[in-house]
Scaffold this motif. Sequence first.
Motif, PDB file in Angstrom:
ATOM      1  N   VAL A   1       0.869  -1.177   0.000  1.00  0.00           N
ATOM      2  CA  VAL A   1       0.000   0.000   0.000  1.00  0.00           C
ATOM      3  C   VAL A   1       0.902   1.221   0.000  1.00  0.00           C
ATOM      4  N   LEU A   2       0.680   2.114  -0.949  1.00  0.00           N
ATOM      5  CA  LEU A   2       1.444   3.349  -1.023  1.00  0.00           C
ATOM      6  C   LEU A   2       0.570   4.487  -0.556  1.00  0.00           C
ATOM      7  N   GLN A   3       1.086   5.292   0.332  1.00  0.00           N
ATOM      8  CA  GLN A   3       0.324   6.417   0.858  1.00  0.00           C
ATOM      9  C   GLN A   3      -0.123   7.323  -0.268  1.00  0.00           C
ATOM     10  N   GLY A   4      -1.400   7.634  -0.297  1.00  0.00           N
ATOM     11  CA  GLY A   4      -1.944   8.536  -1.312  1.00  0.00           C
ATOM     12  C   GLY A   4      -1.964   7.924  -2.703  1.00  0.00           C
ATOM     13  N   GLY A   5      -1.688   6.633  -2.798  1.00  0.00           N
ATOM     14  CA  GLY A   5      -1.717   5.987  -4.091  1.00  0.00           C
ATOM     15  C   GLY A   5      -0.579   6.412  -5.013  1.00  0.00           C
ATOM     16  N   ALA A   6       0.423   7.078  -4.476  1.00  0.00           N
ATOM     17  CA  ALA A   6       1.522   7.577  -5.306  1.00  0.00           C
ATOM     18  C   ALA A   6       2.455   6.445  -5.688  1.00  0.00           C
ATOM     19  N   SER A   7       2.898   6.449  -6.918  1.00  0.00           N
ATOM     20  CA  SER A   7       3.878   5.467  -7.343  1.00  0.00           C
ATOM     21  C   SER A   7       5.262   5.913  -6.891  1.00  0.00           C
ATOM     22  N   ARG A   8       6.183   5.011  -6.934  1.00  0.00           N
ATOM     23  CA  ARG A   8       7.552   5.337  -6.531  1.00  0.00           C
ATOM     24  C   ARG A   8       8.117   6.458  -7.388  1.00  0.00           C
ATOM     25  N   LEU A   9       7.816   6.429  -8.680  1.00  0.00           N
ATOM     26  CA  LEU A   9       8.328   7.464  -9.575  1.00  0.00           C
ATOM     27  C   LEU A   9       7.773   8.837  -9.231  1.00  0.00           C
ATOM     28  N   SER A  10       6.471   8.907  -8.923  1.00  0.00           N
ATOM     29  CA  SER A  10       5.894  10.216  -8.618  1.00  0.00           C
ATOM     30  C   SER A  10       6.431  10.763  -7.305  1.00  0.00           C
ATOM     31  N   ARG A  11       6.796   9.878  -6.379  1.00  0.00           N
ATOM     32  CA  ARG A  11       7.366  10.344  -5.120  1.00  0.00           C
ATOM     33  C   ARG A  11       8.772  10.903  -5.332  1.00  0.00           C
ATOM     34  N   LEU A  12       9.439  10.467  -6.377  1.00  0.00           N
ATOM     35  CA  LEU A  12      10.800  10.924  -6.640  1.00  0.00           C
ATOM     36  C   LEU A  12      10.832  12.245  -7.399  1.00  0.00           C
ATOM     37  N   ARG A  13       9.712  12.620  -8.033  1.00  0.00           N
ATOM     38  CA  ARG A  13       9.664  13.887  -8.745  1.00  0.00           C
ATOM     39  C   ARG A  13       9.805  15.045  -7.777  1.00  0.00           C
ATOM     40  N   GLU A  14      10.399  16.088  -8.248  1.00  0.00           N
ATOM     41  CA  GLU A  14      10.596  17.274  -7.418  1.00  0.00           C
ATOM     42  C   GLU A  14       9.269  17.986  -7.188  1.00  0.00           C
ATOM     43  N   ARG A  15       9.043  18.395  -5.929  1.00  0.00           N
ATOM     44  CA  ARG A  15       7.836  19.156  -5.605  1.00  0.00           C
ATOM     45  C   ARG A  15       8.016  20.595  -6.058  1.00  0.00           C
ATOM     46  N   PRO A  16       6.916  21.264  -6.384  1.00  0.00           N
ATOM     47  CA  PRO A  16       7.037  22.694  -6.708  1.00  0.00           C
ATOM     48  C   PRO A  16       7.413  23.469  -5.448  1.00  0.00           C
ATOM     49  N   ALA A  17       8.074  24.588  -5.632  1.00  0.00           N
ATOM     50  CA  ALA A  17       8.493  25.423  -4.505  1.00  0.00           C
ATOM     51  C   ALA A  17       7.278  25.989  -3.792  1.00  0.00           C
ATOM     52  N   VAL A  18       7.422  26.199  -2.494  1.00  0.00           N
ATOM     53  CA  VAL A  18       6.359  26.750  -1.658  1.00  0.00           C
ATOM     54  C   VAL A  18       5.989  28.147  -2.126  1.00  0.00           C
ATOM     55  N   MET A  19       6.989  28.900  -2.584  1.00  0.00           N
ATOM     56  CA  MET A  19       6.771  30.267  -3.041  1.00  0.00           C
ATOM     57  C   MET A  19       7.759  30.586  -4.148  1.00  0.00           C
ATOM     58  N   LYS A  20       7.546  31.717  -4.807  1.00  0.00           N
ATOM     59  CA  LYS A  20       8.441  32.161  -5.870  1.00  0.00           C
ATOM     60  C   LYS A  20       8.931  33.564  -5.560  1.00  0.00           C
ATOM     61  N   LEU A  21      10.068  33.897  -6.145  1.00  0.00           N
ATOM     62  CA  LEU A  21      10.633  35.238  -6.025  1.00  0.00           C
ATOM     63  C   LEU A  21      10.729  35.859  -7.406  1.00  0.00           C
ATOM     64  N   THR A  22      10.467  37.144  -7.481  1.00  0.00           N
ATOM     65  CA  THR A  22      10.720  37.844  -8.735  1.00  0.00           C
ATOM     66  C   THR A  22      12.218  38.145  -8.792  1.00  0.00           C
ATOM     67  N   GLU A  23      12.697  38.522  -9.967  1.00  0.00           N
ATOM     68  CA  GLU A  23      14.108  38.891 -10.098  1.00  0.00           C
ATOM     69  C   GLU A  23      14.451  40.093  -9.228  1.00  0.00           C
ATOM     70  N   LYS A  24      13.518  41.044  -9.119  1.00  0.00           N
ATOM     71  CA  LYS A  24      13.757  42.232  -8.287  1.00  0.00           C
ATOM     72  C   LYS A  24      13.897  41.862  -6.818  1.00  0.00           C
ATOM     73  N   ALA A  25      13.048  40.948  -6.333  1.00  0.00           N
ATOM     74  CA  ALA A  25      13.133  40.513  -4.936  1.00  0.00           C
ATOM     75  C   ALA A  25      14.454  39.799  -4.681  1.00  0.00           C
ATOM     76  N   ALA A  26      14.841  38.926  -5.596  1.00  0.00           N
ATOM     77  CA  ALA A  26      16.096  38.197  -5.449  1.00  0.00           C
ATOM     78  C   ALA A  26      17.288  39.153  -5.471  1.00  0.00           C
ATOM     79  N   SER A  27      17.252  40.129  -6.352  1.00  0.00           N
ATOM     80  CA  SER A  27      18.330  41.111  -6.434  1.00  0.00           C
ATOM     81  C   SER A  27      18.466  41.891  -5.126  1.00  0.00           C
ATOM     82  N   ARG A  28      17.335  42.288  -4.553  1.00  0.00           N
ATOM     83  CA  ARG A  28      17.372  43.045  -3.294  1.00  0.00           C
ATOM     84  C   ARG A  28      17.875  42.163  -2.146  1.00  0.00           C
ATOM     85  N   ILE A  29      17.471  40.904  -2.119  1.00  0.00           N
ATOM     86  CA  ILE A  29      17.964  39.988  -1.086  1.00  0.00           C
ATOM     87  C   ILE A  29      19.471  39.813  -1.217  1.00  0.00           C
TER      88      ILE A  29
END
Length: 148
Positions: free
Chosen positions: A16-44
């Motif tokens: 039994v796989l939690q959430g029905g996820a296959s092994r391959l889908s668990r290995l895929r990278e998750r999307p980032a929690v948030m994004k930064l614009t180039e201006k925000a990154a430059s200021r940081i």
Amino acid sequence: RLPLPPLPTMGSAGRVLQGGASRLSRLRERPAVMKLTEKAASRIKELLQGNEGAAGVRLGIKSRGCNGMSYTMNYAQGKGPGEEEVTDHGVKVFVDPKAIMHIVGTEMDFVEDEISSEFVFHNPNATGTCGCGESFTTKEQPGEALAA
């Protein structure tokens, strides 16, 4: 072809796989929690140049303001326990675990005009903001009322 043996009437039918996820889908990278614009990154990047020990910035939320919550931002030497690490445009933002559910999908920008310069958060989870834009509110998360 040889016939397959009959299935056992008792015992395990498989894993039994939690959430029905296959092994391959668990290995895929998750999307980032948030994004930064180039201006925000430059200021940081500019802010980090003045602080040698900092590996990035830590983003959190605090209960305050006329609408309930406001963002906090501090220098961070590294990733803390339970934090999400977001790397975008060459800078790192460490998201406090208490803030994650309130800022998922947020885009962080940096805006300058004649009067001010500030980080601006475009938060799809915000259900209300105060008049000055300093605080926001989101839908109550499951279990949050009990934890408060």
